[in-house]
Design an enzyme around this catalytic site. Structure first.
Site, PDB file in Angstrom:
ATOM      1  N   TYR A   1       0.674  -1.144   0.012  1.00 58.06           N
ATOM      2  CA  TYR A   1       0.122  -0.020   0.005  1.00 58.06           C
ATOM      3  C   TYR A   1       1.004   1.297   0.165  1.00 58.06           C
ATOM      4  CZ  TYR A   1      -4.034  -2.698   0.975  1.00 58.06           C
ATOM      5  OH  TYR A   1      -5.068  -3.932   0.561  1.00 58.06           O
TER       6      TYR A   1
ATOM      7  N   LYS B   1       3.691 -14.537   5.162  1.00 60.91           N
ATOM      8  CA  LYS B   1       4.306 -15.581   4.094  1.00 60.91           C
ATOM      9  C   LYS B   1       5.632 -15.638   3.827  1.00 60.91           C
ATOM     10  CE  LYS B   1       3.080 -18.234   0.903  1.00 60.91           C
ATOM     11  NZ  LYS B   1       2.140 -19.650   1.075  1.00 60.91           N
TER      12      LYS B   1
ATOM     13  N   ASP C   1      -1.734 -18.287   3.730  1.00 56.09           N
ATOM     14  CA  ASP C   1      -2.843 -19.276   3.246  1.00 56.09           C
ATOM     15  C   ASP C   1      -3.285 -20.529   4.275  1.00 56.09           C
ATOM     16  OD1 ASP C   1      -0.114 -20.008   3.581  1.00 56.09           O
ATOM     17  OD2 ASP C   1       0.091 -21.018   1.537  1.00 56.09           O
TER      18      ASP C   1
ATOM     19  N   ASP D   1      -5.915  -6.694   5.005  1.00 55.33           N
ATOM     20  CA  ASP D   1      -7.143  -6.101   4.374  1.00 55.33           C
ATOM     21  C   ASP D   1      -7.862  -7.308   3.995  1.00 55.33           C
ATOM     22  OD1 ASP D   1      -8.760  -4.637   2.731  1.00 55.33           O
ATOM     23  OD2 ASP D   1      -7.352  -3.997   1.431  1.00 55.33           O
TER      24      ASP D   1
ATOM     25  N   ASP E   1     -11.685  -9.134   5.559  1.00 51.07           N
ATOM     26  CA  ASP E   1     -12.931  -9.305   4.980  1.00 51.07           C
ATOM     27  C   ASP E   1     -13.365 -10.569   5.113  1.00 51.07           C
ATOM     28  OD1 ASP E   1     -12.819  -6.647   3.778  1.00 51.07           O
ATOM     29  OD2 ASP E   1     -13.554  -7.061   1.838  1.00 51.07           O
TER      30      ASP E   1
END
Ligand code: NAI
Length: 331
Positions: free
Chosen positions: A123, A170, A203, A227, A231
C-alpha cells in the site's frame, strides 16, 4: 461536547452516514459534527478527492467518523483511504469480528480481532511500469512500523484480556519483507510472556479460518494480508454490512466501516448502516461517552431481535426503516 470530523463519503456513504448521525443524535451523545466532503464528488470542484482542509480538520479535532470513499481501479487518484491513513500516521487498523446476536452464520464462537499494519507494505504505492509488459510493485516493510504494530497488538491483548496473538505472514516466500515483520513480532512477544504467541502462514490461516475460526484470538498482519483476511473474518460474522473498524494513530483516530462505497446498491435505500453505526459506537467509547454508546448497542440488538434487518443480513427492511426502528428503540 466533543467536536468530530464527519466525512460522508460517496456511493452509499451519504445514506449510511445520515442514518448514523440521526441515531447518534438520538442517543444523547455530546457531539458537534464538523462536516467535511471528500471523494469522487469533490474532485470536480477542488481538483483532488482529499483536500487539505479534511486532513487539517481531523488534525484539529483528533477524531473522525468516515463513510466509505471510492477508489477508481487501475487509474486516477491514489486511494483517499490509504492517503488519509498515511498522512495522519494511523498505523493500527483494528477490525474486531465477533458474532452478533440474531445474525445467523456458520459458526457460533467467532471472536477475532484483526490488527492490521496500516501504513506500508504494498500500500506504500511504489509502483513502476518497466515496459509495456512488465510492472513492478514494491513491498515495503520496516522494522519501526512492524515493531510498533506488534507492540500495539500485544498491548491490546493485555488491555482487553485476550489470550493469544497470532502473527500471519508469508515469510516462507517473502523471506526478507515478511521475514522482518515476523522477526519483529517474535522480538516483541518476548516482552509479553503472559500472552501466548503463535505464528501461521497466511494461506493456511485462511483455510483454518473457514474451518475452525474459534481457534483464533488476536491476529497480527501486514497491510495487504490484513485487508484481505479482515474481509474474510467479516464474512464469518454476517458480512461487510456489519463489520466495524478503527484506524488508530498516536494523535488521531478515524472510525469507519470495513466495507467500501458499494456502488452496486447506491441510492437504493438498501445499504445496511450497521457497520458504520458500530464504528460510531466504538468512537463514542473512545471519547468516553459510554452511556450513549451502550444505549445505541441496546437499541440495535433490540431491533435485530424484533426481526427488523436489512436484506444483506436476511431481512427486508430498507436503510431508513432499519434506522427509524433503532431510533424508536433508544431509551
Ligand atoms: P464494497 O465493500 O463496497 O462492496 C462489496 C459488496 O458488499 C457489494 O456487493 C456491496 O453491495 C456489499 N456491501 C458493502 N457494504 C454494504 C452495506 N453497508 N450494506 C449492504 N451491502 C453492502 O467493495 P467493492 O465493491 O470492492 O468496492 C467499492 C469501492 O469502495 C471501491 O472503489 C473501493 O476502492 C472502495 N473501498 C473503500 C473503502 C473505504 O472507504 N474504507 C474500503 C473498501 C473499499
Amino acid at each position: 461536547m466533543a467536536k468530530v470530523t464527519l466525512i460522508k463519503g460517496d456511493g452509499i456513504g451519504p445514506e449510511i452516514s445520515e442514518a448514523v448521525v440521526k441515531i447518534i443524535e438520538k442517543s444523547g451523545a455530546k457531539i458537534e459534527w464538523d462536516i467535511q466532503t471528500a471523494g469522487l464528488d469533490v474532485i470536480e470542484k477542488e481538483g483532488v478527492p482529499l483536500p487539505k482542509r479534511v486532513i487539517d480538520s481531523i488534525k484539529v479535532n483528533k477524531v473522525a467518523l468516515k463513510a466509505p470513499i471510492t477508489t477508481p481501479i487501475g487509474k486516477g487518484f491514489r486511494s483517499v483511504n490509504v492517503q488519509l491513513r498515511k498522512e495522519l500516521d494511523l498505523y493500527a487498523n483494528l477490525r474486531p469480528c465477533k458474532n452478533i446476536p440474531t445474525i445467523e452464520t456458520k459458526f457460533d464462537n467467532v471472536d477475532i480481532v484483526v490488527v492490521r499494519e496500516n501504513t506500508e507494505d504494498l500500500y506504500a504505492g511504489v509502483e513502476e511500469k518497466i515496459d509495456e509488459n512488465t510492472a513492478h510493485s514494491i513491498k515495503i516493510i520496516t522494522r519501526d512500523a512492524s515493531t510498533r504494530i506488534a507492540k500495539y497488538a500485544f498491548d491490546y491483548a493485555i488491555k482487553y484480556n485476550r489470550k493469544e496473538v497470532c502473527v500471519v505472514t508469508k515469510a516462507n516466500i517473502c523471506k526478507l519483507s515478511d521475514g522482518l515483520f515476523l522477526e519483529c513480532a517474535r522480538e516483541i512477544s518476548k516482552e509479553y510472556p503472559q500472552i501466548k504467541f503463535r505464528e501461521i502462514l497466511v494461506d493456511n490461516c485462511c483455510m483454518q479460518l473457514v474451518q475452525n475460526p474459534s481457534q483464533f484470538d488476536v491476529l497480527l498482519l501486514p497491510n495487504l494480508y490484513g485487508d484481505i483476511v479482515s474481509d474474510l473474518t467479516a464474512g464469518l460474522i454476517g458480512g461487510l454490512g456489519v463489520a466495524k473498524s478503527a484506524n488508530i494513530g498516536k494523535d488521531c483516530a478515524v472510525f469507519e466501516a470495513v466495507h467500501g462505497s458499494a456502488p452496486d446498491i447506491k441510492g437504493q435505500n438498501k445499504a445496511n448502516p450497521m457497520a458504520l453505526l458500530l464504528s460510531g459506537v466504538e468512537m463514542l467509547k473512545h471519547l468516553g461517552q459510554t452511556i450513549p454508546a451502550q444505549k445505541i448497542e441496546n437499541a440495535l440488538y433490540k431491533t435485530l431481535n424484533n426481526g427488523i434487518k436489512t436484506a444483506d443480513i436476511g431481512g427486508n427492511a430498507s436503510c431508513t426503516e432499519f434506522t427509524e426502528a433503532i431510533i424508536n428503540n433508544i431509551v
